[in-house]
Design a protein around this motif. Structure first.
Motif, PDB file in Angstrom:
ATOM      1  N   SER B   5       0.824  -1.210   0.000  1.00 55.33           N
ATOM      2  CA  SER B   5       0.000   0.000   0.000  1.00 55.33           C
ATOM      3  C   SER B   5       0.854   1.255   0.000  1.00 55.33           C
ATOM      4  O   SER B   5       0.449   2.267  -0.562  1.00 55.33           O
ATOM      5  CB  SER B   5      -0.929  -0.017   1.216  1.00 55.33           C
ATOM      6  OG  SER B   5      -0.208  -0.351   2.370  1.00 55.33           O
ATOM      7  N   HIS B   6       2.061   1.190   0.608  1.00 50.18           N
ATOM      8  CA  HIS B   6       2.948   2.349   0.582  1.00 50.18           C
ATOM      9  C   HIS B   6       3.266   2.737  -0.860  1.00 50.18           C
ATOM     10  O   HIS B   6       3.176   3.899  -1.238  1.00 50.18           O
ATOM     11  CB  HIS B   6       4.255   2.044   1.308  1.00 50.18           C
ATOM     12  CG  HIS B   6       4.118   2.029   2.797  1.00 50.18           C
ATOM     13  ND1 HIS B   6       3.473   1.027   3.460  1.00 50.18           N
ATOM     14  CD2 HIS B   6       4.542   2.904   3.727  1.00 50.18           C
ATOM     15  CE1 HIS B   6       3.513   1.290   4.752  1.00 50.18           C
ATOM     16  NE2 HIS B   6       4.155   2.422   4.944  1.00 50.18           N
ATOM     17  N   TYR B   7       3.618   1.729  -1.644  1.00 52.01           N
ATOM     18  CA  TYR B   7       3.985   2.012  -3.032  1.00 52.01           C
ATOM     19  C   TYR B   7       2.783   2.554  -3.799  1.00 52.01           C
ATOM     20  O   TYR B   7       2.913   3.470  -4.601  1.00 52.01           O
ATOM     21  CB  TYR B   7       4.518   0.746  -3.714  1.00 52.01           C
ATOM     22  CG  TYR B   7       5.901   0.390  -3.264  1.00 52.01           C
ATOM     23  CD1 TYR B   7       6.990   1.006  -3.841  1.00 52.01           C
ATOM     24  CD2 TYR B   7       6.099  -0.529  -2.261  1.00 52.01           C
ATOM     25  CE1 TYR B   7       8.265   0.704  -3.425  1.00 52.01           C
ATOM     26  CE2 TYR B   7       7.361  -0.844  -1.832  1.00 52.01           C
ATOM     27  CZ  TYR B   7       8.442  -0.226  -2.413  1.00 52.01           C
ATOM     28  OH  TYR B   7       9.699  -0.510  -1.990  1.00 52.01           O
ATOM     29  N   LEU B   8       1.619   1.975  -3.541  1.00 49.95           N
ATOM     30  CA  LEU B   8       0.425   2.424  -4.260  1.00 49.95           C
ATOM     31  C   LEU B   8       0.097   3.864  -3.899  1.00 49.95           C
ATOM     32  O   LEU B   8      -0.316   4.644  -4.752  1.00 49.95           O
ATOM     33  CB  LEU B   8      -0.762   1.511  -3.946  1.00 49.95           C
ATOM     34  CG  LEU B   8      -0.663   0.126  -4.560  1.00 49.95           C
ATOM     35  CD1 LEU B   8      -1.911  -0.676  -4.269  1.00 49.95           C
ATOM     36  CD2 LEU B   8      -0.453   0.220  -6.054  1.00 49.95           C
ATOM     37  N   VAL B  10       2.253   6.231  -2.870  1.00 56.58           N
ATOM     38  CA  VAL B  10       3.223   7.102  -3.542  1.00 56.58           C
ATOM     39  C   VAL B  10       2.850   7.276  -5.001  1.00 56.58           C
ATOM     40  O   VAL B  10       2.871   8.383  -5.557  1.00 56.58           O
ATOM     41  CB  VAL B  10       4.642   6.521  -3.424  1.00 56.58           C
ATOM     42  CG1 VAL B  10       5.594   7.257  -4.359  1.00 56.58           C
ATOM     43  CG2 VAL B  10       5.142   6.651  -2.026  1.00 56.58           C
ATOM     44  N   SER B  11       2.479   6.154  -5.633  1.00 54.20           N
ATOM     45  CA  SER B  11       2.145   6.224  -7.053  1.00 54.20           C
ATOM     46  C   SER B  11       0.893   7.072  -7.269  1.00 54.20           C
ATOM     47  O   SER B  11       0.814   7.840  -8.240  1.00 54.20           O
ATOM     48  CB  SER B  11       1.978   4.813  -7.590  1.00 54.20           C
ATOM     49  OG  SER B  11       0.851   4.685  -8.349  1.00 54.20           O
ATOM     50  N   ALA B  12      -0.080   6.980  -6.348  1.00 46.65           N
ATOM     51  CA  ALA B  12      -1.285   7.800  -6.479  1.00 46.65           C
ATOM     52  C   ALA B  12      -0.954   9.279  -6.335  1.00 46.65           C
ATOM     53  O   ALA B  12      -1.478  10.119  -7.084  1.00 46.65           O
ATOM     54  CB  ALA B  12      -2.314   7.381  -5.436  1.00 46.65           C
ATOM     55  N   ALA B  45       3.199   1.686  -9.956  1.00 44.27           N
ATOM     56  CA  ALA B  45       2.099   0.896  -9.421  1.00 44.27           C
ATOM     57  C   ALA B  45       2.034  -0.484 -10.062  1.00 44.27           C
ATOM     58  O   ALA B  45       1.824  -1.476  -9.377  1.00 44.27           O
ATOM     59  CB  ALA B  45       0.786   1.639  -9.630  1.00 44.27           C
TER      60      ALA B  45
END
Lengths: 170, 85
Positions: B5-8, B10-12, B45
């Protein structure tokens, strides 16, 4: 621990750099910020253990795409500041905020993070590039070849443009 | 611990920065930069081969951009609105 520090460092830096890209008036600043942001994004891939993708990101984006951009900059007046007639900031922040909210909802709705599984998990003992190659040349062979074809066509179109421009100049 | 979820997230965030740029920019070259930011966000993502698509987009788009600049002398979207009908 180190992973955490690296992640937060990379994400903060990319966010700041991309904000500069979006906000800056000067084309050169925007392009430099974009290039360094892309370098840092490849850092994410290295943290994730996807070495091959990270290297591809470095080669394609920072190498090829940014070289193309900087080559194209020679045709434009890059040193002058860009004057833009902007719509009022409040409207932009409203729209941007709304779309960000929609995005967060979109991403958050199906997240019980465990529900997402890797389609092609990393195999132990097999190299990263090898893994990518196996998937690319079996299941995704047709899209891959199609993409390859369109890429070659694009570059030839670009070369034709250059020739056209040179003719125009004469 | 850093999870998916951290990566998602950041990507958002990066994607919305790019979207803000697309909404706000009037210069075509800067619009391209903003599009590039959005493509990079999606790249984090989904870790897919969007890279190749981005490369071909730049190759075609920049050619068109240069021809437009030769023709009109500027890249401002307001100046280029010549097909008002």
């Amino acid at each position: 621990m180190y992973e955490m520090i690296a992640f937060y460092l990379f994400s903060a830096l990319t966010i700041v750099l991309f904000l500069i890209t979006v906000m800056s008036k000067n084309v050169l600043y925007a392009m430099t910020a974009l290039a360094s942001g892309m370098v840092l994004i490849s850092g994410f891939f290295f943290i994730l253990g996807a070495d091959f993708l990270g290297v591809v990101q470095l080669i394609v984006y920072v190498g090829a795409v940014m070289a193309l951009y900087s080559f194209a900059m020679m045709f434009f007046d890059a040193t002058r500041d860009i004057k833009e007639k902007n719509t009022p900031a409040s409207l932009i922040f409203l729209l941007g905020g709304l779309s960000a909210l929609v995005l967060v909802l979109m991403f958050a709705a199906p997240i019980h993070s465990e529900a997402i599984q890797a389609l092609y998990p990393i195999h132990e003992g097999v190299g990263n590039a090898q893994d990518v190659g196996i998937v690319l040349f079996t299941k995704y062979l047709v899209p891959f070849e199609k993409m390859d074809q369109s890429l070659t066509k694009d570059t030839s179109v670009d070369a034709e443009d250059e020739i056209l421009i040179q003719k125009d100049a004469k | 611990m850093i999870g998916l979820s951290h990566y998602l997230i950041v990507s958002a965030i990066l994607f919305s920065i790019g979207l803000m740029g697309v909404l706000r920019r009037r210069n075509l070259l800067m619009l391209f930069f903003a599009t590039e930011v959005m493509l990079n966000a999606v790249n984090i993502a989904f870790a897919a081969f969007i890279i190749a698509i981005a490369a071909s987009e730049v190759a075609v788009g920049l050619g068109i951009l240069i021809v437009l600049y030769k023709k009109h002398g500027s890249l401002d979207l307001d100046d280029l609105a010549s097909m008002r009908g």
